[in-house]
Write an enzyme that holds these catalytic residues in place. Sequence first.
Site, mmCIF file in Angstrom:
data_model
loop_
_atom_site.group_PDB
_atom_site.id
_atom_site.type_symbol
_atom_site.label_atom_id
_atom_site.label_comp_id
_atom_site.label_asym_id
_atom_site.label_seq_id
_atom_site.Cartn_x
_atom_site.Cartn_y
_atom_site.Cartn_z
ATOM 1 N N TYR A 141 10.932 -25.452 -5.355
ATOM 2 C CA TYR A 141 11.424 -26.056 -6.428
ATOM 3 C C TYR A 141 13.103 -26.108 -6.217
ATOM 4 C CZ TYR A 141 13.478 -26.857 -11.050
ATOM 5 O OH TYR A 141 13.926 -27.412 -11.988
ATOM 6 N N LYS A 145 15.206 -29.756 -5.497
ATOM 7 C CA LYS A 145 16.547 -30.011 -6.342
ATOM 8 C C LYS A 145 17.551 -30.255 -5.750
ATOM 9 C CE LYS A 145 14.663 -30.286 -10.749
ATOM 10 N NZ LYS A 145 14.851 -31.493 -11.475
#
Length: 233
Positions: A141, A145
């Site tokens: 994640y 990002k």
Amino acid sequence: MTTLEGSVALVTGGSRGIGKALVAALYERGAAKVYATARDPRSITHPDAVPLALEVSDPASVEAAAARAQDVTVLINNAGAAVNADFLDSPVEDVRREFETNFYGPLLVTRAFVPILELNGGGHLLNVHSVLSWVGLAGSYSASKAAFWSQTNSLRLGLGPRGIEVTGLHVGWVDTDMAAGVDAPKSTPEGVAAQALDGIESGALEVLADDISRQVKAGLSGDLEALYPQLTA
């Protein structure tokens, strides 16, 4: 700077959380039309929103959405996933799946809608990031990002001369389904949405929507031990 009064916006992931709050806030600021996308458009609940089916990682789905929403002037890439795959133990396919949604998905959407924004006289792109763009604490994640943040910075340079402004939104924990199991102070989706739209209207390059985002961004120029105290243990 972008005026939201009379604008036509498209919000990916518009059925819940920050996306749902953005749809409502856009109408409150006078948007003429807001396309709210979801895998299942029946999940869109705002009475005035235009539900639009979209799977951001599917090129055919993105093309179909762009063909329908030819009047967009404000594009908000909000849809995302939180797989949080571990780099050493999780299947590599889980890592790829996270990047498909959080990096390649908004890239596909942006590429499809940039010509539309240009034809409509220019406009604004808002990409929804995370404080974890800057801190590698959530495996795939955080990595996805971080890559998305870099994508936004590159797009800002390329789209400015084409009449399209770009804002990156960074936020920590928000009181949404994704953070339901987190025991920490949380921002409200409505508060984040308000700051994001303030950023669009003021032409802000970045919006840091809470204290933790501001603190971590300020700490990027310091030593790694400040961001990762585990390194000093």
